[in-house]
Design a protein around this motif. Structure first.
Motif, PDB file in Angstrom:
ATOM      1  N   PHE A  32       0.826  -1.349   0.054  1.00 46.83           N
ATOM      2  CA  PHE A  32      -0.075  -0.158   0.084  1.00 46.83           C
ATOM      3  C   PHE A  32       0.971   1.345  -0.070  1.00 46.83           C
ATOM      4  O   PHE A  32       1.951   1.063   0.221  1.00 46.83           O
ATOM      5  CB  PHE A  32      -0.972  -0.039   1.200  1.00 46.83           C
ATOM      6  N   ASP A  33       0.380   2.356  -0.363  1.00 48.88           N
ATOM      7  CA  ASP A  33       1.143   3.501  -0.694  1.00 48.88           C
ATOM      8  C   ASP A  33       1.749   3.978   0.848  1.00 48.88           C
ATOM      9  O   ASP A  33       1.345   3.983   1.885  1.00 48.88           O
ATOM     10  CB  ASP A  33       0.312   4.793  -1.242  1.00 48.88           C
ATOM     11  N   GLY A  34       3.230   4.047   0.711  1.00 45.47           N
ATOM     12  CA  GLY A  34       4.038   4.335   1.922  1.00 45.47           C
ATOM     13  C   GLY A  34       4.373   3.238   2.667  1.00 45.47           C
ATOM     14  O   GLY A  34       5.164   3.383   3.862  1.00 45.47           O
ATOM     15  N   LYS A  35       4.251   2.147   2.210  1.00 42.50           N
ATOM     16  CA  LYS A  35       4.587   0.917   3.113  1.00 42.50           C
ATOM     17  C   LYS A  35       6.166   0.770   2.970  1.00 42.50           C
ATOM     18  O   LYS A  35       6.815   0.978   1.925  1.00 42.50           O
ATOM     19  CB  LYS A  35       3.870  -0.500   2.571  1.00 42.50           C
ATOM     20  N   GLU A  36       6.891   0.462   4.157  1.00 41.27           N
ATOM     21  CA  GLU A  36       8.044   0.285   4.295  1.00 41.27           C
ATOM     22  C   GLU A  36       8.720  -0.949   4.691  1.00 41.27           C
ATOM     23  O   GLU A  36       8.885  -0.860   6.131  1.00 41.27           O
ATOM     24  CB  GLU A  36       8.957   1.388   4.882  1.00 41.27           C
ATOM     25  N   SER A  37       8.559  -2.207   4.077  1.00 39.90           N
ATOM     26  CA  SER A  37       8.650  -3.390   4.729  1.00 39.90           C
ATOM     27  C   SER A  37       9.758  -4.172   3.928  1.00 39.90           C
ATOM     28  O   SER A  37      10.330  -5.127   4.686  1.00 39.90           O
ATOM     29  CB  SER A  37       7.410  -4.217   4.767  1.00 39.90           C
ATOM     30  N   HIS A  38      10.051  -3.945   2.639  1.00 41.70           N
ATOM     31  CA  HIS A  38      11.157  -4.829   1.957  1.00 41.70           C
ATOM     32  C   HIS A  38      12.159  -3.849   1.280  1.00 41.70           C
ATOM     33  O   HIS A  38      11.943  -2.685   0.619  1.00 41.70           O
ATOM     34  CB  HIS A  38      10.370  -5.443   0.795  1.00 41.70           C
ATOM     35  N   PHE A  39      13.375  -3.855   1.735  1.00 37.33           N
ATOM     36  CA  PHE A  39      14.371  -3.378   1.370  1.00 37.33           C
ATOM     37  C   PHE A  39      15.604  -4.259   0.527  1.00 37.33           C
ATOM     38  O   PHE A  39      15.924  -5.115   1.163  1.00 37.33           O
ATOM     39  CB  PHE A  39      15.064  -2.298   2.351  1.00 37.33           C
ATOM     40  N   LYS A  40      16.199  -3.569  -0.352  1.00 36.39           N
ATOM     41  CA  LYS A  40      17.341  -3.917  -0.775  1.00 36.39           C
ATOM     42  C   LYS A  40      18.829  -3.136  -0.411  1.00 36.39           C
ATOM     43  O   LYS A  40      18.511  -1.813  -0.660  1.00 36.39           O
ATOM     44  CB  LYS A  40      17.509  -3.863  -2.285  1.00 36.39           C
ATOM     45  N   LEU A  41      19.428  -3.433   0.213  1.00 40.81           N
ATOM     46  CA  LEU A  41      20.770  -2.689   0.815  1.00 40.81           C
ATOM     47  C   LEU A  41      21.959  -3.245   0.115  1.00 40.81           C
ATOM     48  O   LEU A  41      22.429  -4.336   0.139  1.00 40.81           O
ATOM     49  CB  LEU A  41      20.822  -2.985   2.254  1.00 40.81           C
ATOM     50  N   THR A  42      22.673  -2.079  -0.470  1.00 43.81           N
ATOM     51  CA  THR A  42      24.065  -2.262  -0.848  1.00 43.81           C
ATOM     52  C   THR A  42      25.047  -1.425   0.094  1.00 43.81           C
ATOM     53  O   THR A  42      24.626  -0.124   0.414  1.00 43.81           O
ATOM     54  CB  THR A  42      24.366  -1.901  -2.236  1.00 43.81           C
ATOM     55  N   ILE A  43      25.700  -2.202   0.775  1.00 39.60           N
ATOM     56  CA  ILE A  43      26.656  -1.345   1.649  1.00 39.60           C
ATOM     57  C   ILE A  43      28.297  -1.801   1.387  1.00 39.60           C
ATOM     58  O   ILE A  43      28.535  -3.080   1.298  1.00 39.60           O
ATOM     59  CB  ILE A  43      26.305  -1.822   3.225  1.00 39.60           C
ATOM     60  N   VAL A  44      29.106  -0.755   1.504  1.00 34.48           N
ATOM     61  CA  VAL A  44      30.626  -1.009   1.358  1.00 34.48           C
ATOM     62  C   VAL A  44      31.105  -0.325   2.612  1.00 34.48           C
ATOM     63  O   VAL A  44      30.942   0.531   2.999  1.00 34.48           O
ATOM     64  CB  VAL A  44      31.080  -0.305   0.171  1.00 34.48           C
TER      65      VAL A  44
END
Length: 105
Positions: A32-44
């Motif tokens: 739904f609009d505004g949902k923050e539950s799935h992320f892809k992280l690239t970190i160095v």
């Protein structure tokens, strides 16, 4: 503060040379609009030097713990691509994320 902003702030303890965080929630079922539950992280980070991928992920999970659903947070999935600076210098970009099986195409 958004979940993405909080996560970026927590990850600063790893002193990243590069950090890219993409909210991929819209690619998953139940979005739904505004949902923050799935992320892809690239970190160095130099913090990953001499560590196998599992240990690198454990460092990221430890930093992100308050935001993970298993700890009462809102992040359900975190795709982690963790590199040392020397590894990152020979990579164009982190791999693409797979399509969610539950997402209506």
């Amino acid at each position: 503060m958004t979940t993405a902003d909080q996560l970026s702030q927590y990850l600063q303890e790893l002193q990243p040379a590069h950090l890219d965080l993409v909210n991929e929630s819209m690619n998953h079922a139940g979005y739904f609009d505004g949902k923050e539950s799935h992320f892809k992280l690239t970190i160095v980070s130099e913090a990953f030097t001499g560590k196998r991928p599992v240990m690198r992920h454990q460092l990221v999970y430890a930093a992100a713990a308050p935001l993970l659903t298993s700890q009462g947070g809102t992040i359900h999935a975190l795709a982690i691509h963790a590199y040392t600076p020397s590894e990152w210098s020979s990579i164009d970009a982190a791999p693409d994320s797979p399509q969610c099986a539950g997402k209506n195409q």
